[in-house]
Design a protein around this motif. Structure first.
Motif, short mmCIF file in Angstrom:
data_model
loop_
_atom_site.label_atom_id
_atom_site.label_comp_id
_atom_site.label_asym_id
_atom_site.label_seq_id
_atom_site.Cartn_x
_atom_site.Cartn_y
_atom_site.Cartn_z
N PRO A 120 0.79 -1.24 0.00
CA PRO A 120 0.00 0.00 0.00
C PRO A 120 0.82 1.28 0.00
O PRO A 120 0.45 2.25 -0.69
N ALA A 121 1.93 1.33 0.71
CA ALA A 121 2.75 2.54 0.75
C ALA A 121 3.34 2.85 -0.62
O ALA A 121 3.35 4.00 -1.07
N ARG A 122 3.83 1.82 -1.31
CA ARG A 122 4.41 2.02 -2.65
C ARG A 122 3.32 2.38 -3.67
O ARG A 122 3.56 3.19 -4.55
N ILE A 123 2.15 1.79 -3.52
CA ILE A 123 1.04 2.14 -4.42
C ILE A 123 0.69 3.62 -4.23
O ILE A 123 0.56 4.37 -5.19
N ASP A 158 -18.48 -4.35 6.98
CA ASP A 158 -17.95 -5.48 6.22
C ASP A 158 -17.21 -5.05 4.95
O ASP A 158 -16.46 -5.84 4.37
N THR A 159 -17.36 -3.81 4.51
CA THR A 159 -16.64 -3.30 3.34
C THR A 159 -16.12 -1.88 3.62
O THR A 159 -16.50 -0.93 2.93
N PRO A 160 -15.24 -1.71 4.60
CA PRO A 160 -14.82 -0.37 5.00
C PRO A 160 -13.99 0.39 3.95
O PRO A 160 -13.87 1.61 4.04
N TRP A 161 -13.43 -0.29 2.98
CA TRP A 161 -12.65 0.40 1.96
C TRP A 161 -13.55 1.11 0.95
O TRP A 161 -13.09 1.95 0.18
N ILE A 162 -14.86 0.82 0.97
CA ILE A 162 -15.80 1.43 0.03
C ILE A 162 -16.20 2.81 0.56
O ILE A 162 -17.09 2.94 1.40
N ARG A 163 -15.50 3.83 0.09
CA ARG A 163 -15.84 5.21 0.43
C ARG A 163 -15.00 6.14 -0.45
O ARG A 163 -13.98 5.72 -1.00
N HIS A 164 -15.43 7.36 -0.57
CA HIS A 164 -14.67 8.36 -1.33
C HIS A 164 -13.43 8.74 -0.52
O HIS A 164 -13.43 8.67 0.71
N ARG A 165 -12.41 9.15 -1.23
CA ARG A 165 -11.15 9.53 -0.58
C ARG A 165 -10.59 10.80 -1.21
O ARG A 165 -10.98 11.16 -2.31
N ARG A 166 -9.64 11.42 -0.49
CA ARG A 166 -9.10 12.70 -0.99
C ARG A 166 -7.60 12.82 -0.95
O ARG A 166 -7.04 13.69 -1.60
N THR A 167 -6.90 11.99 -0.18
CA THR A 167 -5.46 12.20 0.02
C THR A 167 -4.64 10.95 -0.31
O THR A 167 -5.18 9.85 -0.42
N ARG A 168 -3.34 11.15 -0.44
CA ARG A 168 -2.42 10.04 -0.65
C ARG A 168 -2.50 9.06 0.53
O ARG A 168 -2.49 7.84 0.33
N ALA A 169 -2.61 9.57 1.74
CA ALA A 169 -2.74 8.69 2.91
C ALA A 169 -4.03 7.87 2.83
O ALA A 169 -4.05 6.70 3.20
N ASP A 170 -5.10 8.49 2.31
CA ASP A 170 -6.36 7.76 2.10
C ASP A 170 -6.16 6.61 1.11
O ASP A 170 -6.73 5.54 1.27
N ALA A 171 -5.36 6.85 0.07
CA ALA A 171 -5.11 5.81 -0.93
C ALA A 171 -4.42 4.62 -0.28
O ALA A 171 -4.81 3.47 -0.50
N ALA A 172 -3.41 4.87 0.53
CA ALA A 172 -2.71 3.79 1.23
C ALA A 172 -3.67 3.04 2.15
O ALA A 172 -3.67 1.80 2.20
N ALA A 173 -4.53 3.78 2.86
CA ALA A 173 -5.51 3.16 3.76
C ALA A 173 -6.48 2.28 2.97
O ALA A 173 -6.87 1.21 3.44
N HIS A 174 -6.86 2.72 1.78
CA HIS A 174 -7.76 1.93 0.94
C HIS A 174 -7.13 0.56 0.64
O HIS A 174 -7.78 -0.48 0.81
N TYR A 175 -5.90 0.57 0.18
CA TYR A 175 -5.25 -0.68 -0.20
C TYR A 175 -4.97 -1.58 1.01
O TYR A 175 -5.04 -2.80 0.91
N ARG A 176 -4.70 -0.98 2.16
CA ARG A 176 -4.53 -1.79 3.39
C ARG A 176 -5.85 -2.46 3.78
O ARG A 176 -5.88 -3.65 4.09
N ALA A 177 -6.94 -1.71 3.76
CA ALA A 177 -8.25 -2.26 4.13
C ALA A 177 -8.69 -3.33 3.13
O ALA A 177 -9.22 -4.37 3.52
N LEU A 178 -8.47 -3.07 1.87
CA LEU A 178 -8.83 -4.03 0.84
C LEU A 178 -8.10 -5.36 1.07
O LEU A 178 -8.70 -6.43 1.04
N ALA A 179 -6.81 -5.28 1.33
CA ALA A 179 -6.01 -6.49 1.58
C ALA A 179 -6.45 -7.22 2.85
O ALA A 179 -6.50 -8.44 2.88
N ALA A 180 -6.79 -6.47 3.88
CA ALA A 180 -7.17 -7.07 5.16
C ALA A 180 -8.49 -7.84 5.07
O ALA A 180 -8.73 -8.73 5.89
N HIS A 181 -9.32 -7.52 4.10
CA HIS A 181 -10.64 -8.14 4.00
C HIS A 181 -10.75 -9.19 2.90
O HIS A 181 -11.84 -9.70 2.63
N HIS A 182 -9.63 -9.49 2.26
CA HIS A 182 -9.62 -10.50 1.19
C HIS A 182 -8.54 -11.54 1.46
O HIS A 182 -7.60 -11.29 2.22
#
Length: 147
Positions: free
Chosen positions: A25-28, A51-75
Motif C-alpha cells: 500500500p505505501a508504494r502504491i 464489512d466493506t470499509p474500503w468502500i468510500r470516497h477519498r481525498r489524500t495520498r494517505a487515504d489511498a494507502a488506507a484503501h489498499y490496506r483495508a482491501l487487503a485485510a478483508h480479502h
C-alpha cells in the motif's frame, strides 16, 4: 505542434497496476497526488459499512494507502487475480477495463467483478481515481450469513 501525452499517462497507469499487483500500500500510494478525487460507484448509503470499509470516497495520498490496506485485510491474498483487458489513454486520462476475482476473508465466498477504472494523471501522479464495478457481486460476497 502535436505533443504525445499518452506515453507518460500510460507509463504511470502501468506502474500503478504493477504496484497494485505487488500489494504494498505505501508504494502504491506514492503514485497518487497529495490531494485527489477518488470515487467509487457504490450507493452512498453503502459507503463505509463494517464489512466493506474500503468502500468510500477519498481525498489524500494517505487515504489511498488506507484503501489498499483495508482491501487487503478483508480479502484472501492468495486467491486474488485481476485480468486487465484494455488500457485506453487519451491525454491525461486513462480507462482500465477488466475483471477482478477475490475471496472475501470474513465469509470465504469468492466473487468476480467486472470493473472500469478512470484515472487522470497529471505531473506523473494520479489525481483522479474513479471506480465503476459490479458492486452487487462484492456486496453478496461480504454479506453476513442470514439465519
Amino acid at each position: 505542434m502535436y505533443v504525445d501525452c499518452t506515453t507518460p499517462t500510460r507509463s504511470v497507469v502501468e506502474e500503478l497496476l504493477r504496484r497494485i499487483g505487488q500489494g504494498d500500500p505505501a508504494r502504491i500510494a506514492e503514485l497518487y497526488a497529495e490531494r485527489g478525487d477518488w470515487r467509487l460507484s457504490w450507493p452512498q448509503d453503502e459507503h463505509g459499512r463494517a464489512d466493506t470499509p474500503w468502500i468510500r470516497h477519498r481525498r489524500t495520498r494517505a487515504d489511498a494507502a488506507a484503501h489498499y490496506r483495508a482491501l487487503a485485510a478483508h480479502h484472501v491474498p492468495e486467491e486474488a487475480d485481476t485480468a486487465v483487458e484494455r488500457i485506453l489513454v487519451d491525454g491525461e486520462d486513462a480507462v482500465v477495463l477488466g475483471v477482478v476475482r477475490q475471496t472475501a476473508a470474513p465469509t470465504g465466498r469468492s466473487y468476480a467483478a467486472r470493473f472500469a477504472l478512470h484515472l487522470t494523471v497529471r505531473d506523473g501522479l494520479v489525481v483522479r481515481h474513479h471506480v465503476y464495478e459490479d458492486s452487487l457481486a462484492v456486496a453478496r460476497a461480504f454479506a453476513p450469513d442470514t439465519p
